[in-house]
Design a protein around this motif. Structure first.
Motif, PDB file in Angstrom:
ATOM      1  N   ASP A 178       0.825  -1.208   0.000  1.00  0.00           N
ATOM      2  CA  ASP A 178       0.000   0.000   0.000  1.00  0.00           C
ATOM      3  C   ASP A 178       0.859   1.257   0.000  1.00  0.00           C
ATOM      4  N   GLU A 179       1.883   1.272   0.826  1.00  0.00           N
ATOM      5  CA  GLU A 179       2.726   2.458   0.910  1.00  0.00           C
ATOM      6  C   GLU A 179       3.493   2.674  -0.387  1.00  0.00           C
ATOM      7  N   LEU A 180       3.980   1.599  -0.994  1.00  0.00           N
ATOM      8  CA  LEU A 180       4.660   1.727  -2.284  1.00  0.00           C
ATOM      9  C   LEU A 180       3.721   2.326  -3.321  1.00  0.00           C
ATOM     10  N   ALA A 181       2.487   1.822  -3.385  1.00  0.00           N
ATOM     11  CA  ALA A 181       1.526   2.328  -4.360  1.00  0.00           C
ATOM     12  C   ALA A 181       1.196   3.787  -4.097  1.00  0.00           C
ATOM     13  N   ARG A 182       1.062   4.165  -2.820  1.00  0.00           N
ATOM     14  CA  ARG A 182       0.788   5.571  -2.493  1.00  0.00           C
ATOM     15  C   ARG A 182       1.919   6.477  -2.956  1.00  0.00           C
ATOM     16  N   GLN A 183       3.144   6.052  -2.735  1.00  0.00           N
ATOM     17  CA  GLN A 183       4.282   6.876  -3.134  1.00  0.00           C
ATOM     18  C   GLN A 183       4.380   6.977  -4.648  1.00  0.00           C
ATOM     19  N   ALA A 184       4.131   5.875  -5.342  1.00  0.00           N
ATOM     20  CA  ALA A 184       4.151   5.908  -6.810  1.00  0.00           C
ATOM     21  C   ALA A 184       3.037   6.810  -7.347  1.00  0.00           C
ATOM     22  N   HIS A 185       1.864   6.714  -6.724  1.00  0.00           N
ATOM     23  CA  HIS A 185       0.740   7.565  -7.122  1.00  0.00           C
ATOM     24  C   HIS A 185       1.118   9.039  -6.969  1.00  0.00           C
ATOM     25  N   ALA A 186       1.762   9.381  -5.867  1.00  0.00           N
ATOM     26  CA  ALA A 186       2.114  10.772  -5.603  1.00  0.00           C
ATOM     27  C   ALA A 186       3.095  11.316  -6.634  1.00  0.00           C
ATOM     28  N   ILE A 187       3.976  10.466  -7.150  1.00  0.00           N
ATOM     29  CA  ILE A 187       4.953  10.921  -8.136  1.00  0.00           C
ATOM     30  C   ILE A 187       4.271  11.414  -9.408  1.00  0.00           C
ATOM     31  N   SER A 188       3.166  10.760  -9.777  1.00  0.00           N
ATOM     32  CA  SER A 188       2.543  11.063 -11.068  1.00  0.00           C
ATOM     33  C   SER A 188       1.114  11.575 -10.955  1.00  0.00           C
ATOM     34  N   ASP A 189       0.652  11.935  -9.741  1.00  0.00           N
ATOM     35  CA  ASP A 189      -0.768  12.260  -9.616  1.00  0.00           C
ATOM     36  C   ASP A 189      -1.165  13.540 -10.339  1.00  0.00           C
ATOM     37  N   HIS A 190      -0.215  14.435 -10.625  1.00  0.00           N
ATOM     38  CA  HIS A 190      -0.547  15.669 -11.349  1.00  0.00           C
ATOM     39  C   HIS A 190      -0.225  15.581 -12.834  1.00  0.00           C
ATOM     40  N   VAL A 191       0.284  14.445 -13.278  1.00  0.00           N
ATOM     41  CA  VAL A 191       0.539  14.247 -14.705  1.00  0.00           C
ATOM     42  C   VAL A 191      -0.792  14.015 -15.414  1.00  0.00           C
ATOM     43  N   ASN A 192      -0.967  14.620 -16.588  1.00  0.00           N
ATOM     44  CA  ASN A 192      -2.236  14.574 -17.316  1.00  0.00           C
ATOM     45  C   ASN A 192      -2.121  13.676 -18.538  1.00  0.00           C
ATOM     46  N   GLY A 193      -2.953  12.631 -18.567  1.00  0.00           N
ATOM     47  CA  GLY A 193      -2.929  11.706 -19.685  1.00  0.00           C
ATOM     48  C   GLY A 193      -3.571  12.228 -20.953  1.00  0.00           C
ATOM     49  N   LEU A 194      -4.048  13.471 -20.935  1.00  0.00           N
ATOM     50  CA  LEU A 194      -4.678  14.041 -22.129  1.00  0.00           C
ATOM     51  C   LEU A 194      -3.717  14.098 -23.305  1.00  0.00           C
TER      52      LEU A 194
END
Length: 482
Positions: free
Chosen positions: A47-63
């Motif tokens: 869970d913690e690994l996934a949270r940290q990975a999510h935080a790295i790219s959470d503002h990246v836009n797939g548009l």
């Protein structure tokens, strides 16, 4: 009371404490006692690994993948992994979506838009196919042909063959079905579609990441992937048995030509030319990064081990059902589902679900459908391996308590009123009155037997109207403070 827009900003520590307090009312997402909605591998640190990975790219836009090539690289890696796992070749392509429903909608869209000459495109599915196909047909204005299944709960090839006509754009089946966990006869169905020149989709959203590993472990499951001639597309959710955080799914196509109608493109306005492979335009890269981190951390050998633990838990739960008088297995426990039905008129399945919940086991009741009785559905994950041996004694105790309690206590006046209702008669005022009469006015959803019993006797269209009205009642500002 939680106010989203206070006059003055609130300190971060207070906000996090408030969110934690809200979460305390939720069902447990970990611990191997919730048999629906969440998928838990019981792996420390994931869970913690996934949270940290999510935080790295959470503002990246797939548009726009040309602006954010990191996201493009991650999506291609996930699609490639899914393609290899599911028998794809060098030409197999795919897209990352937000979940199984979006993947199925896009599979139907691609099929529909590949036949623009048709005025009434049609979709053929077995009655056990996921409800998201009906949603896709509704959204996309595709006619839905639902065919019966056999006594084994699998799609009937003869019925499917009879339903396919010149307007059919897609035939779909499940590997496995969500309700019962059985795999449809994919080779026979794909051959029928292929002979008619019709696309064939395998909905493997639920268990597609698990089935290849179960087959490697010796489970006698039929071929269901791209190794089967005639299969043109497959969907698989990574936030299920790949154990990635929600929501990430993959829609695969056998080749690029099959995928192209999935895209939406529009240049008829003064802004940027919109080109979308999926339904969303703006998409956070967070879930995709978290999924990639999860797959890389667990690895192929890890998934094989998780599948073995899941398989063992299924066997333990199934044996518990077999040993308990008053209930029976409704479907063969061949994948990751244990589906049980009452085997005694003194056992009310909906009361039993409440009794299991009172003992810490949160299941998913399923209403009667056609000739199928009401059932209780258990989605089994790897985490259940640690709790499965405790289920048998609790199931026996819950059945005993259910017999003693008798049928669900539905006020006769409500039953009489429901018998006279039509969907058109359902109003917000009526829903509020029903909710109060069933004890739901205060927001306590721990005892649902009476509600489920009422819904079980309602025709499907009325059930849809009642549940829509109830969800609308819940989803309004101030509800949480009442």
């Amino acid at each position: 009371m939680v106010e989203a827009l206070p006059e003055k900003g609130v300190p971060g520590e207070q906000i996090l404490a408030e969110l934690s307090e809200l979460r305390a009312a939720d069902l447990p997402t970990h611990g191997g006692r919730l048999f629906a909605y969440v998928y838990d591998p019981a792996l420390d640190g994931l869970d913690e690994l996934a949270r940290q990975a999510h935080a790295i790219s959470d503002h990246v836009n797939g548009l726009d993948p040309t602006a954010f090539p990191s996201l493009l690289a991650m999506e291609n890696a996930l699609v490639g992994a899914a393609a290899r796992l599911l028998g794809g070749g060098d030409g197999t392509v795919g897209s990352v979506t937000s979940g199984g429903t979006e993947s199925l909608i896009l599979a139907v869209k691609a099929a529909r838009d590949s036949r623009p000459e048709l005025t009434t495109p049609r979709l053929v599915i077995p009655s056990t196919a996921h409800a998201a196909f009906a949603k896709a047909a509704h959204y996309l204005r595709v006619a839905l042909d639902v065919v019966p299944v056999g006594a084994d709960l699998r799609a009937d090839p003869a019925a499917v063959q009879a339903a396919v006509d010149e307007d059919t754009v897609l035939v779909a089946a499940s590997a496995p079905s969500y309700a019962h966990g059985v795999v449809d006869p994919i080779p026979e169905l794909a051959a029928i579609a292929g002979e008619r020149g019709v696309r064939f989709h395998v909905d493997a959203c639920f268990g597609g990441w698990l089935l290849p590993y179960l087959r490697r472990l010796g489970a006698g499951l039929p071929a269901f992937d791209f190794t089967v001639p005639g299969v043109t597309s497959i969907s698989v959710d990574l936030h299920k048995y790949a154990y990635a955080p929600k929501g990430v799914s993959i829609l695969l196509h056998r080749d690029e030509a099959l995928r192209l109608p999935q895209y939406f493109a529009y240049a008829g306005w003064p802004g940027y030319t919109m080109i979308n492979p999926v339904i969303s335009s703006t998409r956070s890269g967070g879930p995709i990064a978290a999924a990639l981190a999860t797959l890389r951390h667990i690895g192929d050998a890890g998934y094989l081990e998780l599948a073995a633990r899941t398989r063992g838990a299924v066997a333990t739960l199934a044996e518990a059902v077999r040993r308990t008088g008053g209930v029976r297995l409704f479907a063969p426990p061949e994948t990751s589902v244990v589906c049980l039905a009452a085997d005694d008129v003194d056992v009310d399945l909906f009361v039993l679900a409440d009794e299991l919940a009172a003992r810490g086991w949160h299941t998913q009741p399923q209403m009667a459908y056609g000739d199928m009785p009401a059932t209780i559905h258990l989605t089994v994950t790897a985490a259940v391996a640690g709790t499965a041996t405790d289920f048998g004694p609790d199931l026996a105790a819950a059945v005993t308590a259910t017999r003693a309690a008798g049928p669900a206590d539905v006020p006769p006046a409500l039953l009489e009123a429901a018998g006279a209702l039509t969907p058109e008669m359902v109003t917000p005022e009526l829903i509020a009155g029903l909710a109060e009469g069933l004890g739901l006015g205060g927001g306590d959803f721990t005892r649902m037997a009476a509600v489920n019993s009422l819904l079980d006797v309602a025709p499907p269209a009325l059930r849809e109207a009642l549940l829509t009205g109830f969800l609308s009642l819940l989803q309004r500002p101030g509800r949480a403070t009442e």
